[in-house]
Scaffold this motif. Structure first.
Motif, short mmCIF file in Angstrom:
data_model
loop_
_atom_site.label_atom_id
_atom_site.label_comp_id
_atom_site.label_asym_id
_atom_site.label_seq_id
_atom_site.Cartn_x
_atom_site.Cartn_y
_atom_site.Cartn_z
N GLU A 146 -1.03 -1.14 -4.53
CA GLU A 146 -2.30 -0.46 -4.35
C GLU A 146 -2.08 0.92 -3.76
O GLU A 146 -1.33 1.08 -2.80
CB GLU A 146 -3.21 -1.27 -3.42
CG GLU A 146 -3.51 -2.67 -3.95
CD GLU A 146 -4.33 -3.48 -2.98
OE1 GLU A 146 -5.57 -3.49 -3.12
OE2 GLU A 146 -3.73 -4.07 -2.07
N GLY A 147 -2.76 1.92 -4.35
CA GLY A 147 -2.62 3.29 -3.91
C GLY A 147 -1.43 3.96 -4.56
O GLY A 147 -0.64 3.32 -5.24
N PRO A 148 -1.32 5.27 -4.35
CA PRO A 148 -2.24 6.14 -3.62
C PRO A 148 -3.44 6.52 -4.47
O PRO A 148 -3.83 5.77 -5.37
CB PRO A 148 -1.36 7.35 -3.30
CG PRO A 148 -0.41 7.42 -4.48
CD PRO A 148 -0.15 5.99 -4.86
N HIS A 149 -4.03 7.69 -4.23
CA HIS A 149 -5.08 8.24 -5.09
C HIS A 149 -4.47 8.59 -6.44
O HIS A 149 -3.30 8.96 -6.54
CB HIS A 149 -5.67 9.49 -4.41
CG HIS A 149 -6.86 10.07 -5.10
ND1 HIS A 149 -6.75 10.90 -6.21
CD2 HIS A 149 -8.18 9.96 -4.84
CE1 HIS A 149 -7.95 11.28 -6.59
NE2 HIS A 149 -8.84 10.71 -5.79
N TRP A 203 0.84 -1.19 0.00
CA TRP A 203 0.00 0.00 0.00
C TRP A 203 0.88 1.25 0.00
O TRP A 203 1.85 1.34 0.76
CB TRP A 203 -0.89 0.03 1.25
CG TRP A 203 -1.87 -1.10 1.34
CD1 TRP A 203 -2.41 -1.84 0.30
CD2 TRP A 203 -2.47 -1.63 2.53
NE1 TRP A 203 -3.28 -2.77 0.78
CE2 TRP A 203 -3.35 -2.67 2.15
CE3 TRP A 203 -2.34 -1.32 3.89
CZ2 TRP A 203 -4.09 -3.40 3.06
CZ3 TRP A 203 -3.08 -2.04 4.81
CH2 TRP A 203 -3.95 -3.07 4.41
N LEU A 204 0.52 2.23 -0.83
CA LEU A 204 1.25 3.49 -0.91
C LEU A 204 0.37 4.64 -0.42
O LEU A 204 -0.79 4.75 -0.82
CB LEU A 204 1.68 3.79 -2.35
CG LEU A 204 2.50 2.72 -3.08
CD1 LEU A 204 2.86 3.21 -4.48
CD2 LEU A 204 3.76 2.36 -2.29
N THR A 205 0.95 5.50 0.43
CA THR A 205 0.20 6.67 0.89
C THR A 205 0.31 7.83 -0.10
O THR A 205 -0.64 8.63 -0.22
CB THR A 205 0.67 7.17 2.26
OG1 THR A 205 2.04 7.62 2.17
CG2 THR A 205 0.54 6.08 3.32
N HIS A 206 1.44 7.95 -0.78
CA HIS A 206 1.58 9.02 -1.78
C HIS A 206 2.74 8.71 -2.70
O HIS A 206 3.43 7.70 -2.52
CB HIS A 206 1.68 10.40 -1.14
CG HIS A 206 2.90 10.66 -0.31
ND1 HIS A 206 3.15 10.02 0.89
CD2 HIS A 206 3.94 11.52 -0.49
CE1 HIS A 206 4.28 10.48 1.41
NE2 HIS A 206 4.78 11.38 0.59
N GLY A 207 2.97 9.60 -3.67
CA GLY A 207 3.85 9.26 -4.77
C GLY A 207 5.28 9.71 -4.67
O GLY A 207 6.03 9.57 -5.64
N HIS A 208 5.71 10.27 -3.54
CA HIS A 208 7.10 10.72 -3.45
C HIS A 208 8.06 9.54 -3.44
O HIS A 208 7.74 8.45 -2.98
CB HIS A 208 7.29 11.58 -2.21
CG HIS A 208 6.79 12.98 -2.38
ND1 HIS A 208 6.55 13.82 -1.33
CD2 HIS A 208 6.46 13.68 -3.50
CE1 HIS A 208 6.11 14.99 -1.78
NE2 HIS A 208 6.03 14.92 -3.09
#
Length: 240
Positions: free
Chosen positions: A82-85, A58-63
């Protein structure tokens, strides 16, 4: 039926010391990684050390320091990303270029197998994790949380005593503050959170003492509002 008790370990990765979280069920030995940002060999070794089989990423954001090892781990394990948005895809597309600027090798661009949506529920080993879209640091940032375990993985939205930077492309200070007060605080003061960098804390503690989002500044929960120095908030050195 109560949710299973899960084990959690934090594994700092990359020279930026990003907190990658390893979650697993002690009975099945199935594991999930939140924000596998780099050092894939180290993460594979951690799985082997605990005798685990990776089942979720799971990823919280793309950095880069949160997603840079995901593509390689997908190739080596067959586990979907899976993820982020979807609004963070532009960050995922420039991981390799940004890694060169930081002098970090072997991080790769990522196209997730699926994106997260605000309000959806994730299932892992019988435990239910909620997803909250929390933009501001990046436009597609999400927070992953579990009410029963009282744990939230907040990426770079919030830190112990600080908040995420908003001077990156498509970052926005007011949006970040709103994400924290409208998406995180309602989860409860006793919710422990794992930030993208640095030590863990609780939402209640940050509401009392965080110099960027304490209730006395934001007015959350009917507290008196003090005028925050937004200029200082935007320029104070914070985590990447």
């Amino acid at each position: 039926m109560s949710e299973p008790k899960l084990q959690i370990r934090i594994i700092p990765v990359t020279p930026l010391q990003q907190n990658c979280s390893l979650i697993w069920n002690d009975e099945t030995k199935h594991a999930a990684l939140v924000d596998p940002g780099g050092d894939p060999d180290r993460l594979i070794d951690a799985l082997a050390h605990f005798g685990l089989t990776l089942k979720r990423m799971w990823l919280t954001h793309g950095h880069l320091d949160h997603a840079g090892a995901a593509a390689e781990l997908r190739e080596r394990t067959g586990v979907a990303i899976e993820g982020p948005h979807r609004d963070d895809q532009f960050w995922l597309d420039q991981i390799e270029d940004n890694a060169k600027r930081y002098g970090i090798a072997d991080l790769r661009n990522v196209t997730p197998d699926r994106y997260f949506e605000d309000g959806e529920q994730l299932e892992f080993e019988g435990a239910r994790f909620g997803v909250s879209h929390a933009p501001g640091h990046t436009p597609g940032h999400v927070v992953i949380h579990n009410a029963a375990l009282k744990i939230a993985f907040v990426g770079d939205v919030l830190f112990a005593g600080s908040i995420g930077r908003t001077d990156f492309p498509r970052g926005d200070h007011a949006t970040l503050i709103n994400s924290i007060t409208s998406k995180l605080w309602p989860l409860g003061d006793d919710m422990t959170f794992v930030p993208g960098h640095g030590p863990t804390s609780t939402f209640g503690r940050e509401r009392q003492s965080n110099p960027f989002v304490a209730d006395r500044l934001t007015g959350y929960g009917g507290a008196p509002v003090e005028a925050a120095d937004v200029g200082d908030q935007r320029t104070t050195k914070r985590w990447t």
